[in-house]
Design a protein around this motif. Sequence first.
Motif, PDB file in Angstrom:
ATOM      1  N   GLN A 152      55.417  23.490  27.310  1.00 14.21           N
ATOM      2  CA  GLN A 152      56.439  22.462  27.439  1.00 14.21           C
ATOM      3  C   GLN A 152      57.357  22.495  26.224  1.00 14.21           C
ATOM      4  N   ASP A 153      58.557  21.991  26.419  1.00  9.83           N
ATOM      5  CA  ASP A 153      59.510  21.846  25.313  1.00  9.83           C
ATOM      6  C   ASP A 153      59.423  20.408  24.820  1.00  9.83           C
ATOM      7  N   ASN A 154      58.578  20.173  23.818  1.00 12.72           N
ATOM      8  CA  ASN A 154      58.340  18.806  23.359  1.00 12.72           C
ATOM      9  C   ASN A 154      59.394  18.304  22.381  1.00 12.72           C
ATOM     10  N   ASP A 155      60.132  19.193  21.736  1.00 12.30           N
ATOM     11  CA  ASP A 155      61.110  18.739  20.750  1.00 12.30           C
ATOM     12  C   ASP A 155      62.549  18.912  21.217  1.00 12.30           C
ATOM     13  N   GLY A 156      62.731  19.314  22.481  1.00 13.89           N
ATOM     14  CA  GLY A 156      64.060  19.358  23.065  1.00 13.89           C
ATOM     15  C   GLY A 156      64.971  20.428  22.510  1.00 13.89           C
ATOM     16  N   ASP A 157      64.379  21.514  21.986  1.00 14.30           N
ATOM     17  CA  ASP A 157      65.227  22.575  21.421  1.00 14.30           C
ATOM     18  C   ASP A 157      65.414  23.741  22.387  1.00 14.30           C
ATOM     19  N   GLY A 158      64.942  23.574  23.615  1.00 17.99           N
ATOM     20  CA  GLY A 158      65.110  24.628  24.615  1.00 17.99           C
ATOM     21  C   GLY A 158      64.044  25.697  24.561  1.00 17.99           C
ATOM     22  N   LYS A 159      63.070  25.551  23.671  1.00 13.28           N
ATOM     23  CA  LYS A 159      61.995  26.524  23.551  1.00 13.28           C
ATOM     24  C   LYS A 159      60.668  25.857  23.851  1.00 13.28           C
ATOM     25  N   PHE A 160      59.687  26.662  24.257  1.00 12.37           N
ATOM     26  CA  PHE A 160      58.414  26.136  24.708  1.00 12.37           C
ATOM     27  C   PHE A 160      57.304  26.444  23.697  1.00 12.37           C
ATOM     28  N   ASP A 161      56.619  25.381  23.271  1.00 14.90           N
ATOM     29  CA  ASP A 161      55.448  25.532  22.401  1.00 14.90           C
ATOM     30  C   ASP A 161      55.739  26.441  21.212  1.00 14.90           C
ATOM     31  N   ASP A 162      56.846  26.173  20.533  1.00 13.64           N
ATOM     32  CA  ASP A 162      57.260  27.101  19.475  1.00 13.64           C
ATOM     33  C   ASP A 162      56.904  26.630  18.071  1.00 13.64           C
ATOM     34  N   ASP A 163      56.140  25.520  17.962  1.00 11.19           N
ATOM     35  CA  ASP A 163      55.787  25.062  16.619  1.00 11.19           C
ATOM     36  C   ASP A 163      54.436  24.352  16.646  1.00 11.19           C
ATOM     37  N   SER A 164      53.381  25.114  16.868  1.00 13.47           N
ATOM     38  CA  SER A 164      52.030  24.548  16.811  1.00 13.47           C
ATOM     39  C   SER A 164      51.538  24.564  15.373  1.00 13.47           C
ATOM     40  N   GLY A 165      50.495  23.783  15.098  1.00  5.82           N
ATOM     41  CA  GLY A 165      49.966  23.688  13.750  1.00  5.82           C
ATOM     42  C   GLY A 165      49.241  24.947  13.315  1.00  5.82           C
ATOM     43  N   GLU A 166      49.164  25.131  12.001  1.00  7.14           N
ATOM     44  CA  GLU A 166      48.435  26.264  11.417  1.00  7.14           C
ATOM     45  C   GLU A 166      47.312  25.740  10.532  1.00  7.14           C
ATOM     46  N   ASP A 167      46.144  26.350  10.685  1.00 12.22           N
ATOM     47  CA  ASP A 167      44.986  25.976   9.878  1.00 12.22           C
ATOM     48  C   ASP A 167      45.080  26.721   8.548  1.00 12.22           C
ATOM     49  N   LEU A 168      45.816  26.158   7.619  1.00 17.64           N
ATOM     50  CA  LEU A 168      46.165  26.877   6.404  1.00 17.64           C
ATOM     51  C   LEU A 168      44.980  27.087   5.471  1.00 17.64           C
ATOM     52  N   ASN A 169      44.042  26.140   5.442  1.00 23.25           N
ATOM     53  CA  ASN A 169      42.892  26.308   4.541  1.00 23.25           C
ATOM     54  C   ASN A 169      41.663  26.859   5.256  1.00 23.25           C
ATOM     55  N   LYS A 170      41.830  27.229   6.533  1.00 24.31           N
ATOM     56  CA  LYS A 170      40.794  27.912   7.321  1.00 24.31           C
ATOM     57  C   LYS A 170      39.474  27.125   7.382  1.00 24.31           C
ATOM     58  N   ASP A 171      39.583  25.808   7.530  1.00 26.07           N
ATOM     59  CA  ASP A 171      38.367  25.006   7.658  1.00 26.07           C
ATOM     60  C   ASP A 171      38.079  24.641   9.113  1.00 26.07           C
ATOM     61  N   GLY A 172      38.917  25.101  10.046  1.00 26.63           N
ATOM     62  CA  GLY A 172      38.698  24.842  11.460  1.00 26.63           C
ATOM     63  C   GLY A 172      39.350  23.584  11.977  1.00 26.63           C
ATOM     64  N   TYR A 173      40.165  22.934  11.150  1.00 22.28           N
ATOM     65  CA  TYR A 173      40.811  21.688  11.569  1.00 22.28           C
ATOM     66  C   TYR A 173      42.295  21.725  11.227  1.00 22.28           C
ATOM     67  N   LEU A 174      43.081  21.045  12.026  1.00 20.61           N
ATOM     68  CA  LEU A 174      44.473  20.779  11.700  1.00 20.61           C
ATOM     69  C   LEU A 174      44.520  19.338  11.216  1.00 20.61           C
ATOM     70  N   SER A 175      44.596  19.154   9.927  1.00 22.25           N
ATOM     71  CA  SER A 175      44.513  17.817   9.353  1.00 22.25           C
ATOM     72  C   SER A 175      45.828  17.448   8.682  1.00 22.25           C
ATOM     73  N   GLN A 176      45.754  16.867   7.479  1.00 18.69           N
ATOM     74  CA  GLN A 176      46.947  16.409   6.779  1.00 18.69           C
ATOM     75  C   GLN A 176      47.172  17.228   5.513  1.00 18.69           C
ATOM     76  N   MET A 177      48.399  17.188   5.049  1.00 16.69           N
ATOM     77  CA  MET A 177      48.727  17.786   3.755  1.00 16.69           C
ATOM     78  C   MET A 177      49.365  16.713   2.878  1.00 16.69           C
ATOM     79  N   ARG A 178      48.994  16.727   1.596  1.00 17.13           N
ATOM     80  CA  ARG A 178      49.661  15.853   0.635  1.00 17.13           C
ATOM     81  C   ARG A 178      50.164  16.700  -0.527  1.00 17.13           C
ATOM     82  N   GLN A 179      51.323  16.348  -1.018  1.00 18.79           N
ATOM     83  CA  GLN A 179      51.918  17.064  -2.146  1.00 18.79           C
ATOM     84  C   GLN A 179      52.291  16.059  -3.232  1.00 18.79           C
ATOM     85  N   TYR A 180      51.748  16.259  -4.410  1.00 18.17           N
ATOM     86  CA  TYR A 180      52.077  15.377  -5.531  1.00 18.17           C
ATOM     87  C   TYR A 180      53.474  15.741  -6.042  1.00 18.17           C
TER      88      TYR A 180
END
Length: 616
Positions: free
Chosen positions: A203-231
């Motif tokens: 589906q095009d959830n953000d209305g940009d004409g593309k489908f499923d083009d921005d899913s989350g990435e598990d950047l720390n490889k812990d098996g979850y898509l959680s939150q990021m905080r930046q000081y």
Amino acid sequence: MWGTDSAVALDDTVLSSAAKYTIGLQPVEDPGPFPGSVTPTTPTITIAGERDGQSTFDVVKYPQVQPKKPGQMDFDHFHTGIEIQWWLKKWAHDYPDLVDLYVVGESFSGQPIYQLTITNKSTGADTDKPAAFFEGNRHSGETSSAESSLWLAHHLITQAGKDEKVKKLLAEKAFYIRPVNNPDGHNLYLYTAQTNRSSVRPQDNDGDGKFDDDSGEDLNKDGYLSQMRQYVGAGKGTHVIDERDPAKNVMLNVGAGKGDYLMFSEGVDSDGDGASNEDGIGGLDLHRNYPYNWHVMPENDATGRNLTQGGAGAYPLSEPETRHVYTWLMSHTNIGVVNSMDTRVPMHLRGPSTCDPEECMYTNDRKLYEHFDKAGAGFTGYRYTGSVYIDYATRNGGEPEPLFGHGPDFGYFQYGSIWYGDELWNGGDFKDYDNDDRFADWERSRWCAENGRTNCFLPWTTIQHPTLGKVEVGGINPKFWSQNPSADLIGQWAMNQARFNLYLSESLPQVKLSQVEVKPLRRGQSDGATHEIAATVTNTGRIPTALEQAKEIKIVAPDTVEVDGARVVGEAPEFYLDGGKARKVTLRVTKGDTDTVKVNAVSVRGGLSSATARLR
């Protein structure tokens, strides 16, 4: 779930329990030994569908999906699709007098959707009995609902020869249990770090004409898509560490220019639109795809000003997962109660979804629902009960809001049944420390800390983000605390919900024929009758043989009494029976070639009951 263009095939030994199948009743076959792995043994799996973003994801072997002992049922873990299929086939093989296994259809990706029929076959066919339908895992990540469905199936099957209440239930009633209605989403959730709302159809959830083009990435490889905080420095961000949380897990939004941190969802801005992870896998909502009062999605409203429904699909029943529920129900109208379960309000949730129950429901029907609301809370302790439009929409304040194309509305207004869409799990909302009648993450974290739980929140770990630089990843566990319980708690929640579903099943209408009497008539009756048969038909259930709404829409034919072996003179009687009510019926018949006849009470939702009589 796995497309035909998948780069990596699943190990045949792992999926030995998932042999080729045909739609319909499955042959009774030994599924063989328990699978060597309950997750795919390949490093990645590919999600079906053509999308503009990523379709192949790393396999995660969560400890929360591992059975305590392979081949023994326990409810201290979440059952994956591989394990569930093995159990369903094993039950059908080991209990052929109780269990039939069906493939009711295929999912979007072509996976089989399995369903059990559970009843004592020696006491009649399932279609001749009052029936209940219970469905889990319509929504991808709401896996607790699958566990409750499995708990109920396991309880009925294993207690059939031990528990007198179960024995009686299976002798008189039929259960249709579909543990996982959406295998694509269920597997996506339990096999990868990804989450999604419902179907994996792009589906095009953000209305940009593309489908499923921005899913989350598990950047720390812990098996979850959680939150990021930046000081970013004092007074330069939007969030601070919430001092009310003794574990210092939780961030508090204090407004722009007042905080020390900026917050993001875990991942990167794959489509370069300035937002991260706003167009992940799928986006349709299978619980907005039912035909009653269905509305188009916002982007499909030509007027641009009408009431629309996000996630509704291209048209009613456009999604195979919903369509297979609809077709089963419409071909099995002996079903009188339904619960299509979700997570995580928690709530005994039912219609109406677009109107005030006092204005748009029959009074007797509404009062019956209100009885079940109260009874349900007694089994589960859920904080909320009631209608979608009033109780669900206003539980946190505000005004009533409609949901369109919603299952409970179809269930009552078009199917004329008792239909719930119960929400399991409380999201970790165990104690309201500040007594404001709301729950915040700091309260969830504090409760976990005070109860020695270290698995509710993921530790903040430092990584180098490809565009943001140094960030920390962590926060509430999105899979096994926020959306579903931790594995050690799922059994209790699954059982409590299943016990309410058992209560619904016990309440089904049930016709019983009694006091059958025969009176010979004098010869020469003007209508040709030779005998008069009088019988009493009682509905021993709590639910009427037809709700008032069911009568209005004529989804349920009237109850009647028939005679095999003699000809009924005149019109057959037609009636409906409220719960606990009886009706005395008198039939005039003409004797045939036999002295012994069979008198049958016949009810679509109340089942069948028979007695023999002798025409002397």
